[in-house]
Design a protein around this motif. Structure first.
Motif, mmCIF file in Angstrom:
data_model
loop_
_atom_site.group_PDB
_atom_site.id
_atom_site.type_symbol
_atom_site.label_atom_id
_atom_site.label_comp_id
_atom_site.label_asym_id
_atom_site.label_seq_id
_atom_site.Cartn_x
_atom_site.Cartn_y
_atom_site.Cartn_z
ATOM 1 N N ARG A 204 0.848 -1.304 -0.227
ATOM 2 C CA ARG A 204 -0.417 -0.047 -0.116
ATOM 3 C C ARG A 204 0.759 1.397 -0.309
ATOM 4 O O ARG A 204 1.777 1.547 0.003
ATOM 5 C CB ARG A 204 -1.185 0.311 0.896
ATOM 6 N N THR A 205 0.609 2.371 0.104
ATOM 7 C CA THR A 205 0.919 3.694 -0.240
ATOM 8 C C THR A 205 1.745 4.207 0.451
ATOM 9 O O THR A 205 2.269 5.148 0.696
ATOM 10 C CB THR A 205 0.102 4.746 -0.894
ATOM 11 N N ASN A 206 1.374 3.365 1.770
ATOM 12 C CA ASN A 206 1.449 4.045 3.656
ATOM 13 C C ASN A 206 2.731 3.340 3.816
ATOM 14 O O ASN A 206 3.518 2.952 5.001
ATOM 15 C CB ASN A 206 -0.018 4.098 4.779
ATOM 16 N N GLY A 207 3.227 2.115 2.774
ATOM 17 C CA GLY A 207 3.749 1.642 3.238
ATOM 18 C C GLY A 207 3.399 0.184 3.391
ATOM 19 O O GLY A 207 4.100 -1.024 3.816
ATOM 20 N N GLN A 208 2.421 -0.468 4.635
ATOM 21 C CA GLN A 208 2.164 -1.575 4.688
ATOM 22 C C GLN A 208 1.765 -2.886 3.919
ATOM 23 O O GLN A 208 1.830 -2.462 2.635
ATOM 24 C CB GLN A 208 0.565 -1.748 5.173
ATOM 25 N N THR A 209 2.230 -3.110 4.010
ATOM 26 C CA THR A 209 2.255 -5.054 3.120
ATOM 27 C C THR A 209 1.483 -5.904 3.643
ATOM 28 O O THR A 209 1.418 -6.031 4.902
ATOM 29 C CB THR A 209 4.220 -5.597 3.027
ATOM 30 N N GLU A 210 1.249 -6.616 2.499
ATOM 31 C CA GLU A 210 0.285 -7.661 3.226
ATOM 32 C C GLU A 210 0.495 -9.314 2.417
ATOM 33 O O GLU A 210 0.663 -8.629 0.852
ATOM 34 C CB GLU A 210 -1.235 -7.539 3.691
ATOM 35 N N ILE A 211 0.591 -10.670 2.613
ATOM 36 C CA ILE A 211 0.572 -11.410 2.253
ATOM 37 C C ILE A 211 -0.562 -12.285 2.045
ATOM 38 O O ILE A 211 -0.512 -12.869 3.786
ATOM 39 C CB ILE A 211 2.082 -12.280 2.544
ATOM 40 N N ARG A 212 -1.465 -12.890 1.417
ATOM 41 C CA ARG A 212 -2.919 -13.449 1.411
ATOM 42 C C ARG A 212 -2.815 -14.432 0.641
ATOM 43 O O ARG A 212 -2.257 -14.912 -0.811
ATOM 44 C CB ARG A 212 -4.223 -13.045 1.607
ATOM 45 N N THR A 213 -3.362 -15.448 0.862
ATOM 46 C CA THR A 213 -3.608 -16.799 -0.542
ATOM 47 C C THR A 213 -4.929 -15.879 -0.402
ATOM 48 O O THR A 213 -5.867 -16.273 -0.076
ATOM 49 C CB THR A 213 -4.032 -18.089 0.578
ATOM 50 N N ILE A 214 -5.200 -16.548 -2.286
ATOM 51 C CA ILE A 214 -6.456 -15.941 -2.431
ATOM 52 C C ILE A 214 -6.918 -17.598 -3.486
ATOM 53 O O ILE A 214 -5.978 -17.918 -4.081
ATOM 54 C CB ILE A 214 -6.109 -14.677 -3.268
ATOM 55 N N ASP A 215 -8.352 -17.101 -4.760
ATOM 56 C CA ASP A 215 -8.019 -17.957 -5.856
ATOM 57 C C ASP A 215 -7.227 -17.080 -6.802
ATOM 58 O O ASP A 215 -7.974 -16.088 -6.934
ATOM 59 C CB ASP A 215 -9.352 -17.870 -5.963
ATOM 60 N N THR A 216 -6.681 -17.513 -6.962
ATOM 61 C CA THR A 216 -6.015 -16.136 -8.123
ATOM 62 C C THR A 216 -6.496 -16.396 -9.272
ATOM 63 O O THR A 216 -6.037 -15.440 -10.582
ATOM 64 C CB THR A 216 -4.470 -17.195 -8.631
ATOM 65 N N GLN A 217 -7.772 -16.795 -10.237
ATOM 66 C CA GLN A 217 -8.391 -16.022 -11.288
ATOM 67 C C GLN A 217 -8.957 -14.910 -10.972
ATOM 68 O O GLN A 217 -9.163 -14.244 -11.876
ATOM 69 C CB GLN A 217 -9.989 -17.604 -11.588
ATOM 70 N N TYR A 218 -9.403 -14.787 -9.767
ATOM 71 C CA TYR A 218 -9.995 -13.597 -9.980
ATOM 72 C C TYR A 218 -8.963 -11.939 -9.567
ATOM 73 O O TYR A 218 -9.053 -11.153 -10.740
ATOM 74 C CB TYR A 218 -10.579 -13.045 -7.721
#
Length: 285
Positions: A204-218
């Motif tokens: 994000r532009t505020n420097g926050q970082t997130e890693i998540r597991t998703i359904d990649t088709q989206y």
């Protein structure tokens, strides 16, 4: 009395304008003329050579250089026997466009609307480097030479893999989604984050970082000619539609931006299909 009348007249006209504007909102609008995007791109070679590329079914192969040619909606680069030319090409995809390029090392890149890719004609150094702004899907050809995708929020380092990068300058976040293989996301502060298949990193532009597991088709449906939304904010959906249909969207009520929608629709439908979906499933107009 005349003075009082002169003071009141502007307010009377203002009220009349508001009533007229509200009445206009009840008139049905025809959206069918807003057609979807198509395959087109602008290739810049050096400082002064520009080539406009659009799909033309009448042209089988259009040769640009000895190792660069266009075939329908594909820009193809061939590696020469002794690659020494390190000239940088810039491929710009306008709003309302998409395009596909195969680089000299065999790496395939699908580019979404309003995106820019910079890359060398031949990869002649000990590392393969490209720069992306906008959205692109990479299918990196596996070699012993590292492949680096440079963005304004860090670099992505791979050997051979498939992943999607969404890196529009005006967006609140840069999103990289790994389909298969493994990538290392190198942040500007030197931190390195490893992604495995079906993981997505959000910066994000505020420097926050997130890693998540998703359904990649989206994250990759655009490459396959679809829009897939899962509880997505209306503003984020409309940002995608703006680029694909080359339109500009504004909101008379800010709260409309945070309405959420789910659905799957072809990218090649006229925009009225989306407008009808939004209106039938909510109070938004």
């Amino acid at each position: 009395r005349l003075s009082y009348a002169a003071i009141l007249l502007p307010f009377i006209f203002a009220i009349w304008e508001i009533i007229q504007f509200q009445n206009q909102g009840t008139t049905p609008t025809e959206y069918s003329s807003i057609a979807p995007g198509s395959s087109k791109a602008i290739l810049t070679i050096g400082k002064d050579k520009t080539i406009y590329i659009e799909r033309d079914s009448n042209i089988n192969i259009h040769k640009i250089d000895s190792n660069v040619f266009i075939q329908h909606n594909t820009l193809q680069y061939k590696k020469t026997a002794q690659a020494t030319d390190n000239e940088i090409h810039k491929l710009n995809i306008p709003r309302g466009g998409e395009f596909f390029v195969c680089l000299s090392d065999g790496t395939k890149v699908w580019l979404n609307s309003d995106s820019r890719l910079e890359y060398p004609v031949n990869f002649v150094d000990s590392v393969r480097e490209v720069t992306i702004s906008g959205e692109a899907y990479f299918e990196v050809n596996h070699t012993n030479t590292p492949f680096i995708v440079k963005t304004n929020k860090g670099n992505i380092r791979v050997l051979g893999t498939e992943f999607n990068v969404n890196n529009y300058p005006e967006s609140r976040e840069t999103v990289t989604t790994l389909i298969n293989g493994k990538i290392a996301y190198c942040l500007p502060d030197g931190q390195q984050l490893i992604l495995t298949p079906n993981q997505q990193i959000i910066i994000r532009t505020n420097g926050q970082t997130e890693i998540r597991t998703i359904d990649t088709q989206y994250a990759t449906s655009w490459k396959n000619g679809m829009f897939l939304f899962q509880e997505m904010r209306l503003e984020d959906i409309m940002n995608q539609l703006e680029r694909w249909y080359d339109i500009h969207v504004f909101y008379t009520h800010e709260r409309a931006k945070n309405l959420h929608f789910s659905g799957d629709l072809s990218r090649f439908k006229n925009i009225n299909t989306f407008i009808e979906m939004f209106e039938k499933s909510s109070d938004v107009k």
